[in-house]
Structures are given as C-alpha cells and as structure tokens.
Enzyme design. Structure first.
Site, short mmCIF file in Angstrom:
data_model
loop_
_atom_site.label_atom_id
_atom_site.label_comp_id
_atom_site.label_asym_id
_atom_site.label_seq_id
_atom_site.Cartn_x
_atom_site.Cartn_y
_atom_site.Cartn_z
CE LYS A 169 -21.66 38.26 34.86
NZ LYS A 169 -21.06 39.62 35.00
CE1 TYR A 213 -22.71 41.15 29.98
CE2 TYR A 213 -21.57 39.18 29.22
CZ TYR A 213 -22.23 39.88 30.22
OH TYR A 213 -22.40 39.31 31.46
CG ASN A 256 -19.90 40.85 38.27
OD1 ASN A 256 -20.02 39.89 37.51
ND2 ASN A 256 -20.28 42.07 37.94
CG HIS A 269 -26.23 39.17 33.00
ND1 HIS A 269 -25.84 40.41 32.54
CD2 HIS A 269 -27.50 38.97 32.53
CE1 HIS A 269 -26.83 40.92 31.79
NE2 HIS A 269 -27.83 40.07 31.78
CD GLU A 327 -29.76 40.62 29.16
OE1 GLU A 327 -29.13 41.68 29.30
OE2 GLU A 327 -30.28 40.00 30.13
P1 IDP Z 1 -23.93 44.96 35.47
O1 IDP Z 1 -23.63 43.50 35.21
O2 IDP Z 1 -23.98 45.26 36.94
O3 IDP Z 1 -25.15 45.43 34.74
P2 IDP Z 1 -22.35 46.42 33.52
O4 IDP Z 1 -21.76 47.76 33.74
O5 IDP Z 1 -23.54 46.32 32.60
O6 IDP Z 1 -22.68 45.79 34.95
O7 IDP Z 1 -21.18 45.49 32.98
C1 IDP Z 1 -21.45 44.19 32.46
C2 IDP Z 1 -20.42 43.24 33.01
O8 IDP Z 1 -19.13 43.60 32.50
C3 IDP Z 1 -20.23 43.27 34.54
O9 IDP Z 1 -21.18 42.48 35.22
C4 IDP Z 1 -18.82 42.75 34.70
O10 IDP Z 1 -18.75 41.32 34.62
C5 IDP Z 1 -18.12 43.35 33.48
N1 IDP Z 1 -17.48 44.63 33.82
C6 IDP Z 1 -18.08 45.82 34.01
N2 IDP Z 1 -17.19 46.79 34.32
C7 IDP Z 1 -15.98 46.17 34.32
C8 IDP Z 1 -14.65 46.63 34.58
O11 IDP Z 1 -14.40 47.80 34.86
N3 IDP Z 1 -13.65 45.68 34.48
C9 IDP Z 1 -13.90 44.38 34.16
N4 IDP Z 1 -15.12 43.92 33.92
C10 IDP Z 1 -16.16 44.79 34.00
#
Ligand code: IDP
Ligand code: MG
Length: 140
Positions: A10, A50, A113, A116, A127
C-alpha cells in the site's frame, strides 16, 4: 486451489521505501513472485477492488488513499499461499498484529496497514482479474 495469492504493498509501504524488504520477506518464506507491477490506480479501480466494503464507513477514505500514491501489486505462488500469506501479513490493525508480522513491523494504523492480501481463492480470482488481466508472467 490455494497455491496463489495477490498482495498489494500500500502507499505507506511505498513511501517508507520498503518494497524490496517486504518482497524479500516473501521470497525468504519460499514464495515465488509470479507477477509484479507498480501502478497508480484510479479511484474507480479501487472502488471495484474493494467493492465488498462499499457500505463500510471507511470505504471512501480507503479508496481515496489507495489511489493517492503508487502501489506495488504482486501475485505470489507457493503452497497454501492464501493462508500462509495472511499469517505472515498479520491482523488488520497493526496494534493487534502478532510480533514479526508485516503489519506489526511496517503498519501504522488500521487504515495504513502496509499491505493487502487476498482472503480466499474467490477473492484472489476477482482481485487478480482487476490488477493482472494479462495473467501471470511466470509459473513454477
Ligand atoms: P484486511 O485487509 O485485513 O482483510 P478488511 O477488514 O478486509 O481487512 O479491510 C480492508 C482494508 O480496509 C484494511 O486492510 C484497511 O486498510 C482498511 N480498513 C479496515 N477497517 C478500517 C477501519 O476501521 N478504519 C480505516 N480503515 C480500515
Ligand atoms: Mg479483507
């Protein structure tokens, strides 16, 4: 099938200059890079990518951020790739991620984070069709 997965380094990882370090980690964990590209994705591309999160409160922020800066996408090949890569990546929130995971090492917040990774074979197919419509460059 479960021998391939898709990752995206990312914008925060690209800004931190750790593309090589993160890709190297996967090579050391015995994955092969089957396809690799840097791209500046549009909002439309990440809205599609997404789509599953379109009703979540963070959707707009996520799509804007992912399209704000170049990212690096790769297809990794290796045994049990979906599950193993998700383990190496760690929990969504870096604060909750296990020690040694990529999100623990490189992530800063639940949004930013670092990486992905596909969560299922179905997700991988969707994807990879979006980011690598030309298919993989290498197999084996
Ligand atoms: P994952 O990437 O661990 O599968 P998901 O719940 O599928 O997590 O969410 C996709 C992406 O959306 C996350 O990797 C993160 O970048 C973003 N995201 C998820 N939850 C939040 C949040 O509560 N605040 C801001 N961004 C979020
Ligand atoms: Mg997910």
């Amino acid at each position: 099938m479960n021998n391939r997965t898709l990752i995206i380094l990312k914008p925060d990882s690209v800004k931190k200059n750790v593309i090589g370090e993160i890709l190297s980690r996967f090579e050391k964990e015995n994955f092969r890079i089957a396809a690799l590209k840097m791209l500046s994705g549009s909002k439309e591309l990440f809205e599609k990518f997404y789509e599953i999160h379109k009703d979540r409160p963070f959707f707009s922020e996520l799509v804007t951020w992912m399209s704000s800066y170049p990212v690096v996408a790769a297809i990794l090949e290796g045994e049990d790739a979906i599950n193993r890569v998700r383990q190496i990546v760690g929990a969504t929130d870096p604060n909750e991620a296990a020690p040694g995971t990529i999100r623990k090492i490189y992530g800063t917040s639940k949004g930013e984070n670092a990486i992905h990774a596909s969560d299922s074979w179905e997700s991988y197919l969707k994807e990879s069709a979006i980011l690598f419509p030309e298919g993989v460059c290498f197999a084996g």
